[in-house]
Design a protein around this motif. Structure first.
Motif, short mmCIF file in Angstrom:
data_model
loop_
_atom_site.label_atom_id
_atom_site.label_comp_id
_atom_site.label_asym_id
_atom_site.label_seq_id
_atom_site.Cartn_x
_atom_site.Cartn_y
_atom_site.Cartn_z
N LEU A 13 0.85 -1.20 0.04
CA LEU A 13 -0.16 -0.03 0.00
C LEU A 13 0.95 1.55 -0.02
O LEU A 13 0.62 2.25 -0.74
CB LEU A 13 -0.89 -0.06 1.07
N PRO A 317 -10.56 10.68 5.90
CA PRO A 317 -9.34 9.70 6.33
C PRO A 317 -8.29 10.54 7.16
O PRO A 317 -7.74 10.04 7.98
CB PRO A 317 -8.79 9.23 5.14
N GLN A 474 -4.46 8.30 -0.23
CA GLN A 474 -5.34 7.36 0.78
C GLN A 474 -4.83 5.96 0.98
O GLN A 474 -5.00 5.51 1.91
CB GLN A 474 -6.61 7.31 -0.40
N LEU A 475 -4.04 5.63 -0.04
CA LEU A 475 -3.30 4.24 0.31
C LEU A 475 -2.35 4.46 1.20
O LEU A 475 -1.88 3.58 2.17
CB LEU A 475 -2.82 3.67 -1.01
N MET A 478 -4.03 4.52 4.42
CA MET A 478 -4.47 3.09 4.98
C MET A 478 -3.42 2.30 5.57
O MET A 478 -3.54 1.83 6.58
CB MET A 478 -5.16 2.44 3.74
N LEU A 482 -3.25 1.00 9.32
CA LEU A 482 -3.00 -0.58 9.70
C LEU A 482 -1.84 -0.69 10.64
O LEU A 482 -1.98 -1.51 11.78
CB LEU A 482 -2.65 -1.26 8.28
#
Length: 504
Positions: A13, A317, A474-475, A478, A482
């Protein structure tokens, strides 16, 4: 259980998100910061000719995106004419046509050209192999061969040969052979002919020297020389190699710039003006045009209304990351997991001070009314519904009062999420009954603090710019979330429990 797949997913990601962002910045020149300015040239080409009362067709070369420049938009003004944009072998042309052209005819073509920093590949293909068997009349054949031999002896490759050959025709270095040839031939076609005779691929191209505020300007001729896959541009007047920064190549395929059928005395002139504008706005049209490619998956392809909606949605986000940081690493308690993010979105619409005052007023009055409802022993659904109606009534009353007192900022309180406020009041009321007012203040204060910090992050101009223009972010977010979700250590606020141990 092995954590290797988890870290591989996080790394994937992160790498994909960074690669998408860098590709978007390099390939489409989307700036990293919102304040960058770019130069944009407004260029107008005017074609005039005398119509003969018969069908007419006008064929004009058009500029393409090239090294140092990118064509953003183009428009034409040609009443009574049909128009088609043609492209063949990398060369773009505009073709006007009409059944009858009588008297003075004027056609206009306007283009917006962005000054860029990145190099772009040339679109025009190289010319066919040069014809070395060139026929000359006497005594020009001998003069041409001597000029070629003299330049060839002082060169080592195609580019140095072109430079030496053109210097033979410079005004301060002209020999007898060069002066003889110039009496019969024009300088640029003559140089191309001599280069081809020597086996060097070359052709005449046309460029526009950009100078702000100039009118009725003409194109200038240049010589493009090829050495295998390499190419270089030469000034035929001085023999200098290289493309000036303010030179826009208008026709690079070696064709005529303007061809008119059904008319006479055709001319083309150019006017130009330069202005500065934000870089993000300058490349927006190009992003919308190229959005069908996979690597340029762009919000700019959507209608403006949807773009404005996504500009806010893509900030969520960022607020979620702030919540995760505060809850997981610091240990701040909030009323609801992501309620502070929604409150922060409301703050963006209402401004921070107005939002804080409105939030405190609505929640305080709502808690008072909710305390009365608790004595009625209503079912949960009915009680929450009553709270929702109460919140709507409170917001309506505050809005009307703000308008009556001339406080226009109070009108924006309607942006608060009413359902979320109702559930917040319900949760705080139950918490008051079960844990006491101290826990309500802790969670309410934590929610407000988190909402304020999320608002400051989401409302930052740089963050708003980068989240909207670089979807790869956005990745990356993420991947970070995580990683934070994998944290199992102590929170900062929990360390106070171990203070007596350190004292002992």
């Amino acid at each position: 259980m092995s954590r290797l797949p988890f870290y591989l997913i996080v790394a994937l990601l992160m790498v994909v998100g960074i690669a998408m962002s860098i590709h978007r910045h390099v390939e489409f020149e989307v700036p990293w910061t919102p304040g960058e300015q770019r130069q944009v040239w407004e260029i107008e080409a005017q074609v005039t000719f005398d119509g003969q009362g018969e069908p007419a067709k006008v064929d004009m070369a058009l500029p393409s995106s090239q090294d140092g420049f990118r064509v953003l938009t183009e428009h034409t003004a040609s009443p009574g004419y049909g128009l088609a944009f043609l492209q063949e072998n990398g060369a773009r042309r505009a073709e006007w046509s009409t059944r009858e052209a009588v008297g003075d005819q004027r056609l206009y073509y306007t283009a917006q050209v962005l000054v860029t920093e990145g190099a772009r590949k040339a679109t025009a293909p190289p010319p066919p192999p040069p014809v070395t068997d060139v026929a000359w009349e006497r005594p020009y054949d001998t003069a041409a061969q001597q000029v070629i031999d003299r330049a060839w002896a002082r060169s080592s490759d195609a580019f140095t040969f072109a430079r030496e050959l053109l210097s033979e025709f410079a005004d301060d270095r002209q020999g007898e052979n060069a002066r003889l040839l110039l009496t019969q031939f024009d300088r640029v076609p003559l140089a191309v002919r001599l280069l081809n005779q020597a086996g060097v691929a070359a052709r005449e191209v046309s460029g526009l020297m950009l100078d702000s505020g100039r009118r009725r300007q003409s194109l200038t001729s240049w010589i493009q020389v090829y050495d295998g896959d390499k190419r270089a541009l030469f000034n035929p007047a001085t023999g200098e190699q290289g493309k000036p920064d303010n030179l826009l190549m208008w026709e690079s395929a070696g064709n005529a710039v303007l061809e008119v059928e059904g008319g006479r005395d055709s001319r083309i002139s150019f006017s130009m003006l330069v202005r500065n504008q934000p870089a993000a706005a300058a490349v927006r049209s190009q992003l919308a045009e190229d959005s069908d490619t996979l690597l340029n998956f762009s919000i700019h392809s959507l209608p403006l209304e949807e773009q404005a909606l996504f500009q806010t949605i893509l900030l969520i986000p960022i607020g979620a990351l702030v919540v995760v940081l505060l809850r997981v690493l610091i240990g701040i308690k909030t009323s609801g997991t992501f309620m502070p993010v929604l409150i922060a979105l409301a703050f963006i619409q209402t401004t921070l001070l107005t939002g804080l005052v409105g939030f405190l007023l609505v929640v305080a009055v709502g808690l008072v009314i909710r305390s009365y409802l608790s004595h009625l022993n209503l079912l949960l659904v009915a009680r929450v519904t009553a709270v929702i109606i109460t919140v709507i009534a409170i917001i309506s009353i505050f809005t009307v009062l703000s308008y009556r007192f001339g406080l226009n900022a109070g009108l924006t309180i309607t942006f608060f999420p009413m359902i979320i406020l109702s559930w917040t009041i319900e949760r705080m009321s139950i918490l008051w009954e079960e844990e006491g007012p101290k826990e309500v203040l802790i969670q309410g204060g934590g929610s407000l603090l988190t909402a304020v910090l999320a608002y400051l992050a989401m409302n930052n101009p740089w963050i708003r710019h980068i989240t909207f223009n670089f979807l790869g972010l956005q990745l990356i977010l993420m991947a970070l979330i995580l990683l934070l979700g994998n944290y199992t250590g102590y929170r900062l606020l929990e360390l106070r429990r171990f203070k007596p141990v350190t004292e002992d």
